[in-house]
Design a protein around this motif. Structure first.
Motif, short mmCIF file in Angstrom:
data_model
loop_
_atom_site.label_atom_id
_atom_site.label_comp_id
_atom_site.label_asym_id
_atom_site.label_seq_id
_atom_site.Cartn_x
_atom_site.Cartn_y
_atom_site.Cartn_z
N ASP A 276 39.14 -24.72 11.16
CA ASP A 276 39.43 -24.58 12.60
C ASP A 276 38.55 -25.51 13.43
O ASP A 276 39.02 -26.13 14.39
N SER A 277 37.29 -25.62 13.06
CA SER A 277 36.37 -26.49 13.79
C SER A 277 36.77 -27.95 13.66
O SER A 277 36.75 -28.71 14.64
N HIS A 278 37.15 -28.37 12.46
CA HIS A 278 37.57 -29.75 12.26
C HIS A 278 38.86 -30.05 13.03
O HIS A 278 38.98 -31.11 13.65
N VAL A 279 39.80 -29.14 12.99
CA VAL A 279 41.06 -29.34 13.72
C VAL A 279 40.80 -29.44 15.22
O VAL A 279 41.36 -30.29 15.89
N ARG A 280 39.94 -28.59 15.74
CA ARG A 280 39.60 -28.65 17.16
C ARG A 280 38.99 -30.01 17.51
O ARG A 280 39.35 -30.61 18.53
N ASN A 281 38.10 -30.52 16.67
CA ASN A 281 37.48 -31.82 16.93
C ASN A 281 38.50 -32.96 16.87
O ASN A 281 38.46 -33.87 17.71
N VAL A 282 39.39 -32.92 15.92
CA VAL A 282 40.43 -33.95 15.81
C VAL A 282 41.34 -33.92 17.02
O VAL A 282 41.67 -34.96 17.61
N ARG A 283 41.76 -32.71 17.42
CA ARG A 283 42.62 -32.59 18.60
C ARG A 283 41.95 -33.17 19.84
O ARG A 283 42.58 -33.86 20.63
N GLU A 284 40.68 -32.88 20.01
CA GLU A 284 39.96 -33.36 21.19
C GLU A 284 39.88 -34.89 21.19
O GLU A 284 40.09 -35.52 22.23
N LYS A 285 39.62 -35.48 20.05
CA LYS A 285 39.55 -36.95 19.98
C LYS A 285 40.91 -37.58 20.27
O LYS A 285 40.99 -38.62 20.93
N ILE A 286 41.96 -36.97 19.79
CA ILE A 286 43.30 -37.49 20.05
C ILE A 286 43.64 -37.35 21.53
O ILE A 286 44.22 -38.25 22.14
N ARG A 287 43.26 -36.22 22.15
CA ARG A 287 43.49 -36.03 23.60
C ARG A 287 42.79 -37.12 24.41
O ARG A 287 43.33 -37.61 25.39
N GLN A 288 41.57 -37.46 24.01
CA GLN A 288 40.79 -38.48 24.73
C GLN A 288 41.48 -39.83 24.72
O GLN A 288 41.28 -40.64 25.62
N SER A 289 42.31 -40.08 23.71
CA SER A 289 43.04 -41.35 23.64
C SER A 289 44.27 -41.34 24.54
O SER A 289 44.91 -42.37 24.71
N GLY A 290 44.62 -40.17 25.09
CA GLY A 290 45.75 -40.06 25.98
C GLY A 290 47.03 -39.60 25.33
O GLY A 290 48.06 -39.48 25.98
N PHE A 291 47.00 -39.34 24.03
CA PHE A 291 48.19 -38.87 23.32
C PHE A 291 48.37 -37.37 23.54
O PHE A 291 47.41 -36.62 23.47
N PRO A 292 49.61 -36.91 23.79
CA PRO A 292 49.85 -35.47 24.03
C PRO A 292 49.88 -34.68 22.71
O PRO A 292 50.91 -34.18 22.28
N VAL A 293 48.73 -34.55 22.09
CA VAL A 293 48.63 -33.93 20.77
C VAL A 293 49.15 -32.49 20.76
O VAL A 293 49.72 -32.04 19.76
#
Length: 47
Positions: free
Chosen positions: A11-28
């Motif tokens: 869960d922690s890794h998924v949360r971190n990946v989602r946050e990094k993808i959001r920062q790129s502007g992609f609607p993850v």
């Protein structure tokens, strides 16, 4: 399954990946969904 990970490690890794993808502007959140009790899935909708 026999696992060495703690209960919330994935869960922690998924949360971190989602946050990094959001920062790129992609609607993850529109694509990478949590399936409670099972895991995760990626939704790809053709335009």
């Amino acid at each position: 399954f026999d696992s060495e990970t703690e209960g919330r490690t994935i869960d922690s890794h998924v949360r971190n990946v989602r946050e990094k993808i959001r920062q790129s502007g992609f609607p993850v959140d529109d694509h990478f969904l949590t399936v409670w009790g099972i895991g995760y899935k990626w939704i790809h909708e053709a335009e």
